[in-house]
Design a protein around this motif. Structure first.
Motif, mmCIF file in Angstrom:
data_model
loop_
_atom_site.group_PDB
_atom_site.id
_atom_site.type_symbol
_atom_site.label_atom_id
_atom_site.label_comp_id
_atom_site.label_asym_id
_atom_site.label_seq_id
_atom_site.Cartn_x
_atom_site.Cartn_y
_atom_site.Cartn_z
ATOM 1 N N GLY A 166 0.816 -1.201 0.000
ATOM 2 C CA GLY A 166 0.000 0.000 0.000
ATOM 3 C C GLY A 166 0.850 1.251 0.000
ATOM 4 N N VAL A 167 0.200 2.402 0.099
ATOM 5 C CA VAL A 167 0.945 3.662 0.067
ATOM 6 C C VAL A 167 1.833 3.828 1.294
ATOM 7 C CG1 VAL A 167 -0.726 4.839 -1.409
ATOM 8 C CG2 VAL A 167 -0.997 4.925 1.073
ATOM 9 N N ALA A 168 1.549 3.092 2.376
ATOM 10 C CA ALA A 168 2.349 3.228 3.594
ATOM 11 C C ALA A 168 3.473 2.206 3.687
ATOM 12 C CB ALA A 168 1.455 3.123 4.829
ATOM 13 N N ASP A 169 3.569 1.263 2.754
ATOM 14 C CA ASP A 169 4.664 0.294 2.797
ATOM 15 C C ASP A 169 5.977 1.013 2.521
ATOM 16 O OD1 ASP A 169 3.834 -3.012 2.368
ATOM 17 O OD2 ASP A 169 2.274 -1.482 2.504
ATOM 18 N N HIS A 170 6.960 0.780 3.367
ATOM 19 C CA HIS A 170 8.186 1.563 3.281
ATOM 20 C C HIS A 170 9.368 0.794 3.827
ATOM 21 C CE1 HIS A 170 6.867 1.989 7.441
ATOM 22 N NE2 HIS A 170 8.125 2.232 7.746
ATOM 23 N N ASP A 171 10.534 1.195 3.403
ATOM 24 C CA ASP A 171 11.788 0.779 4.015
ATOM 25 C C ASP A 171 12.470 2.081 4.457
ATOM 26 O OD1 ASP A 171 13.863 -0.864 4.869
ATOM 27 O OD2 ASP A 171 14.891 -0.802 2.946
ATOM 28 N N ALA A 186 11.417 23.771 2.853
ATOM 29 C CA ALA A 186 11.283 23.324 4.240
ATOM 30 C C ALA A 186 9.858 22.887 4.542
ATOM 31 C CB ALA A 186 11.709 24.441 5.188
ATOM 32 N N LEU A 187 8.873 23.568 3.980
ATOM 33 C CA LEU A 187 7.479 23.190 4.220
ATOM 34 C C LEU A 187 7.162 21.847 3.566
ATOM 35 C CD1 LEU A 187 5.814 26.679 3.768
ATOM 36 C CD2 LEU A 187 6.014 25.378 5.898
ATOM 37 N N VAL A 188 7.705 21.610 2.382
ATOM 38 C CA VAL A 188 7.501 20.306 1.731
ATOM 39 C C VAL A 188 8.194 19.206 2.537
ATOM 40 C CG1 VAL A 188 7.988 18.942 -0.335
ATOM 41 C CG2 VAL A 188 7.178 21.296 -0.560
ATOM 42 N N GLN A 189 9.409 19.478 2.982
ATOM 43 C CA GLN A 189 10.174 18.477 3.730
ATOM 44 C C GLN A 189 9.537 18.148 5.070
ATOM 45 O OE1 GLN A 189 13.939 20.418 3.904
ATOM 46 N NE2 GLN A 189 14.614 19.687 1.901
ATOM 47 N N ALA A 190 8.811 19.106 5.672
ATOM 48 C CA ALA A 190 8.191 18.866 6.980
ATOM 49 C C ALA A 190 7.218 17.702 6.937
ATOM 50 C CB ALA A 190 7.483 20.135 7.466
ATOM 51 N N ALA A 191 6.594 17.490 5.787
ATOM 52 C CA ALA A 191 5.638 16.384 5.658
ATOM 53 C C ALA A 191 6.313 15.094 5.241
ATOM 54 C CB ALA A 191 4.552 16.744 4.644
ATOM 55 N N ARG A 221 9.470 8.038 7.465
ATOM 56 C CA ARG A 221 9.767 7.140 6.350
ATOM 57 C C ARG A 221 8.517 6.695 5.609
ATOM 58 N NH1 ARG A 221 13.204 2.353 8.551
ATOM 59 N NH2 ARG A 221 11.701 2.510 10.251
ATOM 60 N N THR A 222 7.326 6.856 6.216
ATOM 61 C CA THR A 222 6.104 6.392 5.558
ATOM 62 C C THR A 222 5.586 7.400 4.538
ATOM 63 O OG1 THR A 222 4.714 7.325 7.300
ATOM 64 C CG2 THR A 222 5.410 5.033 7.550
ATOM 65 N N HIS A 223 6.065 8.627 4.593
ATOM 66 C CA HIS A 223 5.614 9.666 3.672
ATOM 67 C C HIS A 223 6.776 10.120 2.801
ATOM 68 C CE1 HIS A 223 1.957 9.600 5.857
ATOM 69 N NE2 HIS A 223 1.501 10.743 5.396
ATOM 70 N N GLY A 224 6.437 10.655 1.643
ATOM 71 C CA GLY A 224 7.443 11.121 0.714
ATOM 72 C C GLY A 224 7.220 12.566 0.321
ATOM 73 N N GLY A 225 8.055 13.049 -0.600
ATOM 74 C CA GLY A 225 7.964 14.429 -1.040
ATOM 75 C C GLY A 225 6.620 14.781 -1.641
ATOM 76 N N ALA A 226 5.974 13.815 -2.297
ATOM 77 C CA ALA A 226 4.663 14.095 -2.898
ATOM 78 C C ALA A 226 3.644 14.466 -1.840
ATOM 79 C CB ALA A 226 4.187 12.880 -3.696
ATOM 80 N N HIS A 227 3.703 13.823 -0.658
ATOM 81 C CA HIS A 227 2.806 14.203 0.430
ATOM 82 C C HIS A 227 3.025 15.668 0.817
ATOM 83 C CE1 HIS A 227 2.575 9.746 1.255
ATOM 84 N NE2 HIS A 227 1.316 10.088 1.373
ATOM 85 N N GLY A 228 4.305 16.069 0.872
ATOM 86 C CA GLY A 228 4.605 17.435 1.224
ATOM 87 C C GLY A 228 4.091 18.428 0.209
#
Length: 321
Positions: free
Chosen positions: A76-81, A240-245, A249-256
């Motif tokens: 899923g979208v939350a699967d991460h390493d 910095a605002l993009v990076q805050a989100a 590890r479960t979220h990426g730049g697109a979330h930001g």
């Protein structure tokens, strides 16, 4: 510790036996879901998922997110390493390669915005974003940082490199500023909620809203009248605002990026992230940043003022690691 199983999986990868590796991933994930639950399955299968997302041909790598393997097998979208598996995949192939292959809508959207962060213009030939977020970077999005630092740099054997979240990064351009006496906070603001959501994965960040100028919002959070600070263009605050989100590890730049556009749309008073309204807001926005004496490795101290509405917001916090 590297196990015999790790050696076997890497040997399969070196031989290009990706269907067998995908089968192993699916079998392991489904078994872990049954035995220990979804989160345990994510943790146990993440390294293999990373290997497939990073190194497999895109025609096979996208099948990590397909449900054709049965219940419990799909990432899923939350699967991460070191980061989300969909972001690993998005850093490896262009949208032209991935678009015909990707199925699940949430994954498609996040991959598309990752490719946008990496400099692709998807405003033609891609399905529109459901919330209206542009599928190409606006000039103020691209100006503040290098393309290479907008998304984590993933490594083939696992792990990633990412830019450290720091604003301000240095004293350059800053000077001594006397802040006003702090006033009361405005509650129930849609923008405040949107900014809090943007920084939700940085729980050490606090968000406030005031009626007044940017320095007044900063005064509420810094609790010191004399600071080293100064104004900067919004383009330099955007990274910095993009990076805050994307700190976790479960979220990426697109979330930001998506979260920032939601917050800016709310600031502009629009129902959604309207491109015209957001660009007009960014053009008139006043941004103030300041230093704190005990700033941690990660820190964000920023106040955003909309002169048209007479309202300002401050986002501030620090974490040692």
């Amino acid at each position: 510790m590297i196990t015999d199983k790790d050696h076997r999986l890497r040997a399969l990868a070196e031989d290009g036996r990706w269907p067998e590796l995908l089968a192993a991933y699916r079998q392991g994930r489904a078994a872990a879901v049954v035995q220990a639950g979804e989160q345990a399955a994510v943790d146990l299968t993440a390294p293999l998922g990373h290997l497939i997302a990073y190194s497999a041909p895109p025609e096979l790598a996208v099948r990590l997110f397909d449900a054709d393997g049965g219940e419990g097998t799909v990432a899923g979208v939350a699967d991460h390493d070191a980061g989300p598996l969909w972001e690993v995949l998005a850093t490896r192939h262009s949208w032209l390669r991935l678009a015909p292959l990707l199925g699940p809508a949430p994954v498609r959207r996040l991959v598309a915005h990752t490719r946008v962060l990496l400099g692709e213009d998807l405003s033609y030939g891609a399905e529109p974003d459901p919330d209206g977020v542009p599928l190409r970077l606006e000039p103020w999005e691209a100006a503040g940082w290098d393309e290479a630092s907008r998304v984590r740099e993933y490594l083939p054997g696992g792990g990633a490199r990412s830019a450290v979240l720091t604003l301000p990064a240095s004293r350059e351009g800053l000077g001594e500023v006397e802040l006003p006496e702090p006033g009361g906070r405005l509650g129930g603001q849609r923008v405040t909620r949107a900014l809090a959501e943007l920084s939700a994965l940085a729980p050490w960040v606090e968000v406030v809203c005031v009626r007044g100028q940017a320095q007044l919002a900063a005064a509420v959070l810094t609790r010191r009248r004399r600071v080293i600070g100064g104004y900067l263009p919004f383009a330099l605050a955007c990274p910095a605002l993009v990076q805050a989100a994307a700190v976790g590890r479960t979220h990426g730049g697109a979330h930001g990026r998506l979260g920032l556009w939601r917050a800016l749309g709310a600031m502009a008073g629009a129902e959604g992230p309207d491109r015209t309204e957001v660009n007009a807001l960014v053009a008139r926005m006043r941004c103030f940043t300041w230093q704190e004496p005990a700033a941690g490795l990660r820190h964000l101290h920023l106040a955003l003022e909309d002169p048209a509405s007479g309202v300002a917001w401050a986002v501030s916090g620090s974490q040692e690691f």
